[in-house]
Design a protein around this motif. Structure first.
Motif, PDB file in Angstrom:
ATOM      1  N   ILE A 146       0.841  -1.207   0.000  1.00 20.04           N
ATOM      2  CA  ILE A 146       0.000   0.000   0.000  1.00 20.04           C
ATOM      3  C   ILE A 146       0.871   1.249   0.000  1.00 20.04           C
ATOM      4  N   SER A 147       1.945   1.223   0.779  1.00 19.30           N
ATOM      5  CA  SER A 147       2.847   2.381   0.827  1.00 19.30           C
ATOM      6  C   SER A 147       3.594   2.564  -0.494  1.00 19.30           C
ATOM      7  N   MET A 148       3.999   1.443  -1.110  1.00 23.24           N
ATOM      8  CA  MET A 148       4.699   1.536  -2.398  1.00 23.24           C
ATOM      9  C   MET A 148       3.797   2.137  -3.476  1.00 23.24           C
ATOM     10  N   LYS A 149       2.568   1.642  -3.543  1.00 20.65           N
ATOM     11  CA  LYS A 149       1.675   2.154  -4.587  1.00 20.65           C
ATOM     12  C   LYS A 149       1.235   3.580  -4.273  1.00 20.65           C
ATOM     13  N   ALA A 150       1.276   3.982  -2.978  1.00 23.40           N
ATOM     14  CA  ALA A 150       0.910   5.344  -2.608  1.00 23.40           C
ATOM     15  C   ALA A 150       1.864   6.360  -3.232  1.00 23.40           C
ATOM     16  N   VAL A 151       3.112   5.959  -3.446  1.00 26.28           N
ATOM     17  CA  VAL A 151       4.071   6.854  -4.114  1.00 26.28           C
ATOM     18  C   VAL A 151       3.612   7.138  -5.536  1.00 26.28           C
ATOM     19  N   VAL A 152       3.181   6.091  -6.239  1.00 20.14           N
ATOM     20  CA  VAL A 152       2.688   6.250  -7.615  1.00 20.14           C
ATOM     21  C   VAL A 152       1.419   7.100  -7.623  1.00 20.14           C
ATOM     22  N   ARG A 153       0.510   6.823  -6.696  1.00 22.50           N
ATOM     23  CA  ARG A 153      -0.748   7.564  -6.646  1.00 22.50           C
ATOM     24  C   ARG A 153      -0.516   9.028  -6.287  1.00 22.50           C
ATOM     25  N   SER A 154       0.439   9.287  -5.371  1.00 17.55           N
ATOM     26  CA  SER A 154       0.731  10.668  -4.986  1.00 17.55           C
ATOM     27  C   SER A 154       1.181  11.490  -6.185  1.00 17.55           C
ATOM     28  N   ASN A 155       2.054  10.897  -7.000  1.00 16.25           N
ATOM     29  CA  ASN A 155       2.506  11.599  -8.200  1.00 16.25           C
ATOM     30  C   ASN A 155       1.377  11.772  -9.204  1.00 16.25           C
ATOM     31  N   CYS A 156       0.487  10.783  -9.281  1.00 11.50           N
ATOM     32  CA  CYS A 156      -0.671  10.878 -10.172  1.00 11.50           C
ATOM     33  C   CYS A 156      -1.595  12.009  -9.736  1.00 11.50           C
ATOM     34  N   HIS A 162      -6.602  16.254  -7.591  1.00 15.76           N
ATOM     35  CA  HIS A 162      -7.020  15.435  -6.463  1.00 15.76           C
ATOM     36  C   HIS A 162      -8.277  14.626  -6.737  1.00 15.76           C
ATOM     37  N   GLN A 163      -9.031  14.982  -7.770  1.00 10.93           N
ATOM     38  CA  GLN A 163     -10.258  14.251  -8.079  1.00 10.93           C
ATOM     39  C   GLN A 163     -10.023  13.105  -9.062  1.00 10.93           C
ATOM     40  N   ALA A 164      -8.810  12.953  -9.535  1.00  7.66           N
ATOM     41  CA  ALA A 164      -8.515  11.865 -10.478  1.00  7.66           C
ATOM     42  C   ALA A 164      -8.647  10.517  -9.764  1.00  7.66           C
ATOM     43  N   SER A 165      -8.975   9.480 -10.533  1.00  3.23           N
ATOM     44  CA  SER A 165      -9.168   8.159  -9.926  1.00  3.23           C
ATOM     45  C   SER A 165      -7.832   7.571  -9.448  1.00  3.23           C
ATOM     46  N   CYS A 166      -6.807   7.626 -10.279  1.00  7.52           N
ATOM     47  CA  CYS A 166      -5.460   7.165  -9.913  1.00  7.52           C
ATOM     48  C   CYS A 166      -5.481   5.793  -9.233  1.00  7.52           C
ATOM     49  N   ILE A 167      -6.226   4.858  -9.814  1.00  8.39           N
ATOM     50  CA  ILE A 167      -6.324   3.518  -9.249  1.00  8.39           C
ATOM     51  C   ILE A 167      -5.093   2.707  -9.640  1.00  8.39           C
ATOM     52  N   PRO A 313      -8.851   9.140   7.907  1.00 10.77           N
ATOM     53  CA  PRO A 313      -8.684   7.937   7.074  1.00 10.77           C
ATOM     54  C   PRO A 313      -8.059   6.795   7.871  1.00 10.77           C
ATOM     55  N   GLY A 314      -8.248   5.574   7.389  1.00 10.72           N
ATOM     56  CA  GLY A 314      -7.697   4.405   8.075  1.00 10.72           C
ATOM     57  C   GLY A 314      -6.189   4.425   8.140  1.00 10.72           C
ATOM     58  N   ASN A 315      -5.557   5.080   7.176  1.00  8.70           N
ATOM     59  CA  ASN A 315      -4.098   5.187   7.139  1.00  8.70           C
ATOM     60  C   ASN A 315      -3.794   6.597   6.646  1.00  8.70           C
ATOM     61  N   PHE A 316      -3.354   7.483   7.561  1.00 10.14           N
ATOM     62  CA  PHE A 316      -3.341   8.896   7.180  1.00 10.14           C
ATOM     63  C   PHE A 316      -2.223   9.305   6.221  1.00 10.14           C
ATOM     64  N   LEU A 317      -1.313   8.396   5.901  1.00  8.25           N
ATOM     65  CA  LEU A 317      -0.312   8.711   4.879  1.00  8.25           C
ATOM     66  C   LEU A 317      -0.657   8.089   3.532  1.00  8.25           C
ATOM     67  N   THR A 318      -1.147   6.848   3.544  1.00  6.79           N
ATOM     68  CA  THR A 318      -1.500   6.198   2.272  1.00  6.79           C
ATOM     69  C   THR A 318      -2.971   6.383   1.930  1.00  6.79           C
ATOM     70  N   GLY A 319      -3.785   6.829   2.902  1.00  6.24           N
ATOM     71  CA  GLY A 319      -5.201   7.074   2.645  1.00  6.24           C
ATOM     72  C   GLY A 319      -5.459   8.468   2.105  1.00  6.24           C
ATOM     73  N   PHE A 320      -4.398   9.223   1.886  1.00  3.96           N
ATOM     74  CA  PHE A 320      -4.434  10.555   1.306  1.00  3.96           C
ATOM     75  C   PHE A 320      -5.298  11.523   2.093  1.00  3.96           C
ATOM     76  N   GLY A 321      -4.970  11.570   3.383  1.00  4.15           N
ATOM     77  CA  GLY A 321      -5.430  12.685   4.174  1.00  4.15           C
ATOM     78  C   GLY A 321      -4.607  13.904   3.777  1.00  4.15           C
ATOM     79  N   PHE A 322      -3.407  13.657   3.234  1.00  6.81           N
ATOM     80  CA  PHE A 322      -2.538  14.714   2.725  1.00  6.81           C
ATOM     81  C   PHE A 322      -2.251  14.461   1.242  1.00  6.81           C
ATOM     82  N   TYR A 323      -2.208  15.538   0.456  1.00 10.11           N
ATOM     83  CA  TYR A 323      -1.827  15.428  -0.952  1.00 10.11           C
ATOM     84  C   TYR A 323      -0.535  16.194  -1.247  1.00 10.11           C
ATOM     85  N   GLU A 324      -0.312  17.265  -0.513  1.00  3.98           N
ATOM     86  CA  GLU A 324       0.858  18.106  -0.743  1.00  3.98           C
ATOM     87  C   GLU A 324       1.572  18.372   0.579  1.00  3.98           C
TER      88      GLU A 324
END
Length: 488
Positions: A146-156, A162-167, A313-324
């Motif tokens: 989840i943390s690894m893919k969060a890096v990809v999603r953060s850049n997306c 912020h409204q993009a799906s980025c699945i 969120p359940g995970n405040f770093l990978t659940g995107f409580g923050f974007y920037e």
């Protein structure tokens, strides 16, 4: 699990240096039990504990606080920290038998239980301990991916909005994590793992501080208005009555998971050099580890709740409580992944040691199991390659990765593992062994209050397990396997 590998594992080490023993030479690199000299210190033991304890659990504490509120949340955190430290001091005194300062060493939790309690409780301990360790390694595979893919999603999100799906699918990152673990699993034992624990401990501090700093910035930000309350999420507004109950119970399980290190305490203690006595050094390490983690937990949980409110969120770093800033989010998630790489090894080393010891005990003449080949690695020295160790550990990592792919859920898995392991390993066995070791009279004042503590923790574990199972059922109802989804 009916028998341990104590005799055989001891003989293995004695046989490594027979000439020196026969000639009466002083074996400075051999301990009193014939094993390789232990070099662990309070610092390295504290690093092992922090690596094991400050893990993925810290990321779910803002969510747990949101379910429990400003009163129950911190109270439960401090309660679990006190219980964990208290019972860990009881467990450290059981490393040697019959006395805490001298006597026969016990190399694993099962051996400790065999020495002090015996009977069917040894098998019960084995099921609880190794089942819990397997569950933790599966949970860490999920969390790391989840943390690894969060890096990809953060850049997306940074590029697309912020409204993009980025699945993004978890599966490729679980495979990457498994490949790394296959390589690191060739580290022979706990004694060779200190450098990885040190690195992992630094990473855990790094991402905890980043999450804490981002939460503080969010609370201090202009126009920050979130809903919090003394009792957490509000029935009829944020959740239904049944959801409130189940989520509170699951939160208790999450907090219990956040303090899980009793499963590997004896393994860590077995790395300590003596003097000073191992139990005294381990008590200091436990105090440092529990105090440090509790401080981080209270800060991350309470400030995280203040930042996100009842919608944490359940995970405040990978659940995107923050974007920037996205680059800082990326760095924090890389730190999480590196930490979990080390934590996985800390928790699976007792499994490796147990299985390999049992195999050597059962097939002592098998050359495939016993044979080792010295390989000189530049700058790293000589490595003892065992084909048996390489093959079986590789199979173990692959199996845990496959199970993680089937059940990629975060909070429910953490809560269930925490609830299932907290009572037997952190509370029941340490208390029962302390009573047996100190010969505390039945129905005396101390005997009664120790059993009251034990039974109270059993009730807490049962209700927490119920909440986690319900959460897992809800996740299963909405889960579509083999499709890119987010279970953050």
């Amino acid at each position: 699990m009916a028998s341990e590998f104590e005799k055989n594992s001891t003989n293995m080490y004695v046989e490594q240096s027979p000439k020196g023993l026969e000639n009466g030479q002083v074996q400075r690199n051999i301990d009193d039990d014939g094993r390789e000299k232990r070099t662990g210190t309070v610092l390295t033991a504290s690093a092992h504990i922090i690596t094991a304890v400050i893990g993925s659990g810290v990321l779910s504490l803002a969510w747990a606080m949101a379910q429990l509120g400003w009163v129950a949340g911190p109270v439960i955190l401090f309660l679990f920290s006190f219980i964990t430290y208290f019972t860990s001091t009881l467990l450290t005194d059981c490393y040697r038998f019959p006395g805490p300062d001298s006597g026969k060493r016990n190399y694993s939790y099962m051996e400790v239980v065999r020495s002090h309690l015996g009977g069917f409780k040894v098998q019960l301990c084995g099921i609880a301990q190794y089942g819990n360790l397997v569950g933790i390694t599966i949970g860490y595979t999920i969390t790391a991916s989840i943390s690894m893919k969060a890096v990809v999603r953060s850049n997306c999100f940074h590029k697309e909005g912020h409204q993009a799906s980025c699945i993004v699918s978890n599966y490729p990152y679980m495979v990457i994590f498994a490949i790394i673990q296959i390589i690191l699993s060739q580290i022979q034992n706990f004694h060779k793992l200190s450098w990885l624990s040190m690195l992992a401990a630094v990473m855990s501090f790094a991402y905890s501080l980043i999450g804490l700093g981002l939460s503080i910035a969010k609370v201090a930000g202009v126009g920050h208005h979130v809903k919090t309350s003394l009792t957490g999420t509000i029935v009829g507004v944020d959740v239904s009555a049944s959801q409130k109950v189940w989520r509170c119970l699951q939160s208790i399980g999450d907090i219990a998971f956040a303090y899980a290190f009793a499963t590997i305490l004896i393994d860590i203690q077995d790395t300590l050099r003596s003097p000073p006595p191992e139990n005294k050094a381990m008590k200091r390490a436990s105090l440092v580890g529990v105090f440090t983690t509790t401080l981080f937990y209270v800060l991350c949980g309470t400030i995280g709740y203040a930042a996100f409110g009842n919608n944490a969120p359940g995970n405040f770093l990978t659940g995107f409580g923050f974007y920037e800033p996205f680059w800082l989010i990326d760095f924090a998630n890389v730190c999480i992944a590196i930490h979990l790489i080390g934590a996985y090894q800390v928790f699976c080393q007792p499994i490796y040691s147990f299985v390999e010891g049992r195999c050597i005990e059962k097939w002592p003449e098998n050359k495939f199991i016993k044979s080792q080949h010295d390989i000189n690695i530049p700058w790293l020295g000589v490595y003892n390659l065992s084909y048996f160790r390489m093959i079986w550990r590789t199979i173990y990592v692959i199996v845990t990765a496959i199970i993680a792919m089937i059940f990629p859920f975060f909070n429910a898995i953490l809560g269930l593992i925490g609830a299932a392991s907290f009572y037997p390993l952190t509370v029941y066995f340490p208390i029962e062994m302390h009573i047996a070791q100190r010969k505390i009279p039945k129905y005396s004042f101390k005997w009664i209050w120790l059993h009251i503590l034990s039974w109270a923790c059993l009730v807490v574990s049962l209700v927490a397990a119920a909440g986690s199972i319900e959460g897992l059922i809800q996740d299963l109802k909405t889960y579509k396997p083999f499709k890119p989804q987010d279970h953050d």
